[in-house]
Design a protein around this motif. Structure first.
Motif, short mmCIF file in Angstrom:
data_model
loop_
_atom_site.label_atom_id
_atom_site.label_comp_id
_atom_site.label_asym_id
_atom_site.label_seq_id
_atom_site.Cartn_x
_atom_site.Cartn_y
_atom_site.Cartn_z
N ASP B 231 25.59 71.90 60.44
CA ASP B 231 24.13 71.97 60.54
C ASP B 231 23.59 73.03 59.58
O ASP B 231 22.59 72.82 58.89
CB ASP B 231 23.70 72.31 61.97
N GLN B 232 24.29 74.17 59.55
CA GLN B 232 23.89 75.26 58.65
C GLN B 232 23.99 74.81 57.19
O GLN B 232 23.11 75.06 56.38
CB GLN B 232 24.82 76.45 58.91
N LEU B 233 25.08 74.10 56.88
CA LEU B 233 25.28 73.59 55.53
C LEU B 233 24.18 72.60 55.16
O LEU B 233 23.65 72.62 54.05
CB LEU B 233 26.66 72.94 55.42
N GLY B 234 23.84 71.72 56.10
CA GLY B 234 22.80 70.72 55.86
C GLY B 234 21.45 71.34 55.56
O GLY B 234 20.64 70.75 54.85
N ARG B 235 21.22 72.53 56.12
CA ARG B 235 19.93 73.19 55.87
C ARG B 235 19.83 73.70 54.43
O ARG B 235 18.77 73.65 53.83
CB ARG B 235 19.71 74.34 56.86
N ILE B 236 20.95 74.21 53.87
CA ILE B 236 20.86 74.73 52.50
C ILE B 236 21.26 73.68 51.46
O ILE B 236 20.90 73.79 50.30
CB ILE B 236 21.72 76.01 52.30
N ASP B 237 22.00 72.66 51.88
CA ASP B 237 22.52 71.69 50.91
C ASP B 237 22.52 70.31 51.55
O ASP B 237 23.56 69.72 51.82
CB ASP B 237 23.96 72.12 50.53
N PRO B 238 21.29 69.78 51.84
CA PRO B 238 21.25 68.50 52.55
C PRO B 238 21.81 67.38 51.68
O PRO B 238 21.39 67.21 50.55
CB PRO B 238 19.75 68.30 52.81
N SER B 239 22.79 66.68 52.20
CA SER B 239 23.36 65.56 51.45
C SER B 239 23.97 64.58 52.45
O SER B 239 24.38 64.98 53.55
CB SER B 239 24.41 66.05 50.45
N PRO B 240 24.03 63.30 52.07
CA PRO B 240 24.62 62.33 53.00
C PRO B 240 26.10 62.62 53.29
O PRO B 240 26.60 62.26 54.36
CB PRO B 240 24.46 60.99 52.26
N ILE B 241 26.79 63.32 52.36
CA ILE B 241 28.20 63.63 52.59
C ILE B 241 28.34 64.68 53.70
O ILE B 241 29.26 64.61 54.51
CB ILE B 241 28.87 64.08 51.27
N VAL B 242 27.39 65.60 53.76
CA VAL B 242 27.40 66.57 54.86
C VAL B 242 27.21 65.84 56.19
O VAL B 242 27.89 66.11 57.18
CB VAL B 242 26.31 67.65 54.64
N THR B 243 26.26 64.88 56.20
CA THR B 243 26.02 64.09 57.41
C THR B 243 27.30 63.34 57.82
O THR B 243 27.65 63.30 59.00
CB THR B 243 24.89 63.06 57.14
N LEU B 244 27.99 62.78 56.84
CA LEU B 244 29.23 62.03 57.11
C LEU B 244 30.28 62.95 57.73
O LEU B 244 30.89 62.61 58.75
CB LEU B 244 29.74 61.42 55.80
N ASN B 245 30.50 64.09 57.12
CA ASN B 245 31.53 65.01 57.63
C ASN B 245 31.16 65.59 58.99
O ASN B 245 32.03 65.80 59.84
CB ASN B 245 31.76 66.14 56.60
N ARG B 246 29.87 65.82 59.18
CA ARG B 246 29.41 66.31 60.47
C ARG B 246 29.71 65.27 61.56
O ARG B 246 30.12 65.62 62.66
CB ARG B 246 27.90 66.57 60.41
N ALA B 247 29.54 64.00 61.19
CA ALA B 247 29.75 62.92 62.16
C ALA B 247 31.20 62.89 62.66
O ALA B 247 31.46 62.53 63.81
CB ALA B 247 29.38 61.58 61.53
#
Lengths: 107, 321
Positions: B231-247
């Motif tokens: 979530d912290q990463l998504g705030r500074i570097d929003p990307s679909p890959i972050v969403t994928l890995n978070r999932a």
């Protein structure tokens, strides 16, 4: 080392008073610090003439050699020790004249 | 005067020279792919065919790219020096990006005839990152990237089976992880936490890896911490890959159905990314949706370029009922 700095524009006669004032300040700095070799603004590309005398007779063509959305609206020549210095000046110059710049070394 | 056509010195090269060379090769006036190729050639000493193979381009095209870059360095006089202190922070982030790309190519080498892990590339990336860290010991992202590389490299041998198949994080023999590299990586992550400065992308990725490598068994993984870090990463570097890995972490916390819904939301942007299909295939398998899972495995196999990954995905697909 000398660099040609082309000022890239997509309009003609588009300089505002604020931009001209900022360019003057920037030019003064270039001169004071020893980078300034030459500077000049160009009239509209439509005022250009292309001359081709490679064959039997000179052919004059009305207009610039390449028609494009963007054109060179002006230029500087700077004397700088290396590309880092030229890029740093160009970063400042782009802000001053509010346009994109191309930095290209002379041979 | 430095000659760019000289081959890199095999041994005993002075670190200061290497640093100068890194900053020249990673100069912002060069295209990103050129920086990577040039760094590998001039600093890493890799041969032209090796670099061409690593990035799946024709050797002649790679040769031309490097020749053009050398000409530009010479003609435009790109300096051969470490930038001044005031310019260093901006220039270092560009160098770190190149080193991260080199590391990733080593870690997930592509190409049908390529070893699944190119230890020469990962080792070189780590060595060069250490050099940058020695130059800038207080730079958070440099420490973060080094930690991220060390914590990833620590799992290298456990990550591919003797038969050449990828072993997922959950299935790895954690006893085979390198405790020295993990200890160093954890030390760096703690150092950054103690600095109390908002972390950048590499530091957060390192912290995620620190959570994984702190668990003696996959069941001990602090998944809520992993989700919080993504979530912290998504705030500074929003990307679909972050969403994928978070999932992937969400699947462990809230179940595969919740994770699948999140993954499907980024589908249009990751349609060509093999890991998207591999993640989907696994979630569908866990939900008992075999047919859809098989289709997703097929797509992942088609897109994966790493031999170990292809072998793993193929076995998983063939195990579906």
């Amino acid at each position: 080392m000398q660099y040609l700095i082309s000022v890239i524009d997509d309009r003609t006669n588009s300089g505002t008073e604020e931009e001209m004032a900022a360019i003057d300040v920037f030019n003064e700095k270039l001169q004071k610090q020893g980078y300034w070799v030459f500077a000049g603004g160009l009239a509209a590309p439509s005022s250009a003439t292309v001359i081709d005398n490679r064959n039997d007779a000179a052919v004059f063509t009305d207009g610039p050699f390449v028609e494009s959305k963007e054109h060179i609206a002006g230029l500087w020549i700077w004397e700088a020790p290396d590309l880092d210095v030229a890029l740093k000046l160009a970063t400042e110059g782009s802000k001053a004249c509010n346009r994109k710049l191309e930095v290209r070394p002379f041979h | 005067m430095f000659h760019y056509d000289d081959p890199p010195e095999p041994t005993g090269a002075i670190d200061d020279d290497r640093l100068r060379l890194i900053f020249t090769c990673c100069h912002p006036a060069l295209a990103m792919e050129t920086r990577v190729a040039l760094t590998l050639r001039m600093v890493g000493g890799l041969s032209m065919p090796e670099i061409a193979r690593a990035f799946l381009v024709q050797e002649t095209a790679m040769g031309q790219r490097i020749t053009r870059a050398k000409s530009k360095i010479k003609a435009a006089r790109i300096p051969y020096r470490v930038p001044a202190a005031e310019d260093l922070p901006g220039r270092v982030s560009g160098v770190l990006a190149v080193l991260f790309l080199i590391f990733n190519e080593g870690y997930l080498a592509t190409g049908p005839d390529t070893d699944p892990v190119r230890h020469d590339l990962t080792a070189e990336a780590i060595r060069l990152t250490r050099l940058i860290r020695a130059l800038l010991p207080d730079d958070g992202e440099t420490a973060g990237l080094l930690a991220l590389m060390l914590l990833t490299e620590a799992r290298r041998t456990a990550r591919v089976s003797p038969g050449g198949e990828l072993v997922t994080l959950a299935e790895q023999d954690r006893g085979a992880w390198d405790p020295t590299l993990i200890a160093e990586g954890h030390r760096l992550v703690r150092e950054r936490l103690a600095a109390r400065v908002a972390p950048g992308r590499y530091q957060i990725l390192a912290a995620i890896n620190a959570v994984h490598t702190s668990a003696r068994d996959v069941r001990d993984t602090d998944w809520s911490q992993v989700v919080a870090l993504y979530d912290q990463l998504g705030r500074i570097d929003p990307s679909p890959i972050v969403t994928l890995n978070r999932a992937v972490a969400v699947a462990e916390l809230d179940g595969p159905d919740v994770a699948l819904a999140a993954v499907d939301r980024v589908a249009p942007r990751l349609a060509d990314y093999h890991a998207f299909h591999a993640t989907r295939a696994d979630l569908l398998r866990r939900l008992g949706r075999s047919q859809e899972s098989r289709a997703a495995y097929d797509k992942a196999i088609e897109l994966a370029g790493n031999t170990a990954e292809t072998a793993y995905l193929t076995r998983r697909r063939d195990q579906l009922g």
